[in-house]
Design an enzyme around this catalytic site. Sequence first.
Site, PDB file in Angstrom:
ATOM      1  N   LYS A   1      64.856  33.756  62.487  1.00  0.00           N
ATOM      2  CA  LYS A   1      64.527  34.767  63.493  1.00  0.00           C
ATOM      3  C   LYS A   1      64.752  34.219  64.884  1.00  0.00           C
ATOM      4  CE  LYS A   1      60.565  37.241  65.204  1.00  0.00           C
ATOM      5  NZ  LYS A   1      59.142  37.386  65.129  1.00  0.00           N
TER       6      LYS A   1
ATOM      7  N   LYS B   1      61.886  29.959  63.397  1.00  0.00           N
ATOM      8  CA  LYS B   1      61.638  30.966  64.429  1.00  0.00           C
ATOM      9  C   LYS B   1      61.814  30.325  65.794  1.00  0.00           C
ATOM     10  CE  LYS B   1      58.208  34.196  66.173  1.00  0.00           C
ATOM     11  NZ  LYS B   1      56.929  34.868  65.935  1.00  0.00           N
TER      12      LYS B   1
HETATM   13  C1  PBG Z   1      54.390  37.021  66.359  1.00  0.00           C
HETATM   14  C2  PBG Z   1      55.646  37.776  66.200  1.00  0.00           C
HETATM   15  C3  PBG Z   1      56.574  38.095  67.188  1.00  0.00           C
HETATM   16  C4  PBG Z   1      57.592  38.828  66.570  1.00  0.00           C
HETATM   17  C5  PBG Z   1      57.248  38.946  65.241  1.00  0.00           C
HETATM   18  N1  PBG Z   1      56.053  38.275  65.019  1.00  0.00           N
HETATM   19  C6  PBG Z   1      56.525  37.868  68.655  1.00  0.00           C
HETATM   20  C7  PBG Z   1      56.580  36.506  69.179  1.00  0.00           C
HETATM   21  O1  PBG Z   1      56.683  35.517  68.480  1.00  0.00           O
HETATM   22  O2  PBG Z   1      56.465  36.407  70.399  1.00  0.00           O
HETATM   23  C8  PBG Z   1      58.810  39.364  67.247  1.00  0.00           C
HETATM   24  C9  PBG Z   1      59.506  40.483  66.549  1.00  0.00           C
HETATM   25  C10 PBG Z   1      60.513  41.185  67.375  1.00  0.00           C
HETATM   26  O3  PBG Z   1      60.826  40.815  68.518  1.00  0.00           O
HETATM   27  O4  PBG Z   1      61.036  42.181  66.867  1.00  0.00           O
HETATM   28  N2  PBG Z   1      53.325  37.658  65.692  1.00  0.00           N
END
Ligand code: PBG
Length: 331
Positions: A256, A203
């Site tokens: 991601k 991520k």
């Molecule tokens: C954190 C989380 C995020 C997303 C999914 N889980 C936000 C982040 O890490 O700031 C982002 C998902 C998206 O942008 O569609 N719980």
Amino acid sequence: MLATVFPNERPRRLRQSPAMRSLVRETTLSPSDLILPLFFHELLDTPRAVSTMPGVFQLPTSAAAEHARLARSMGLGGVLLFGLPRTKDASGSSAYDPNGPVPRAVAAMKEAVPELLVITDVCVDEYTEHGHCGILTPGPRGELQVDNDATLEVLAKAAIVHARAGADVVAPSDMMDGRVGAIRRALDGEGLSGVAILSYAVKYASSFYGPFREAADCAPKFGDRAGYQMDPANGREALREARLDEEEGADMLMVKPALPYLDVVARVRAASTLPLGAYNVSGEYAMIKAASAAGMIDERRAVIELLTSIRRAGADFVLTYHAVDAARWLG
Ligand code: PBG
């Protein structure tokens, strides 16, 4: 050499008709490859539109059953649940409230459609008042930093609560080191060894989460997430994160965001035998919505093309806000 290639080789022969193109198509895309993210807000009675994500709503938990039926009727691969709690505190304790929005929604969805695959996002950023994905502690110079190991306990508690409510899969998105192992041990210790872990293994600290932070009300109140999410410049490190999570017991991996990281999807696909997902995140969705609303792009064709590209790069499934529309267009 040249003479034997053309006119003997004519790749266009295989593009002449829909039947021919269909026969030689390398990548498939079907509704069952798509996972729909949903936001459940504890304090809402009616859906509330998310202005940064046209077509996406924060939902009351009373809408959970109906959304489970929608996901089933569209033939989706599953749903991914996020929660917006009534209260936030420094340690994100509402993340493991058994009456919180996620456990409630999970229970209602599994009751309405027992065969629907329900995945829960496990993280504390929606539940902490500061909006970071971990518990904060003063560092050597007094500055606040995320306490990795203390955060693991909260994540494990949240995972147990989601699993007890009926989640099939828990998906930690916090990027703390060691969280997959901690969650696996905690689940097993509670007799929940059948609950799978989908790790947000790779991520990145991405600008493309911007619209989501309104949807989930989780923007960090200070600083950013670069101390725990990955540097967008790094590709090799993705393989390290994937390997560690696999060794800690992850059942499935995720990359991601998706579109700016298709090279990473392909590399992780090649390096691991685990099922792999890719998250087509909020900013990727918002760009398509904005461009199509402005008449600059054909939304339907663009969405099918980009979801297919994520599958072609090597993702088995795609987490996407386009899931319902795409399933309709594919059907
Ligand atoms: C954190 C989380 C995020 C997303 C999914 N889980 C936000 C982040 O890490 O700031 C982002 C998902 C998206 O942008 O569609 N719980």
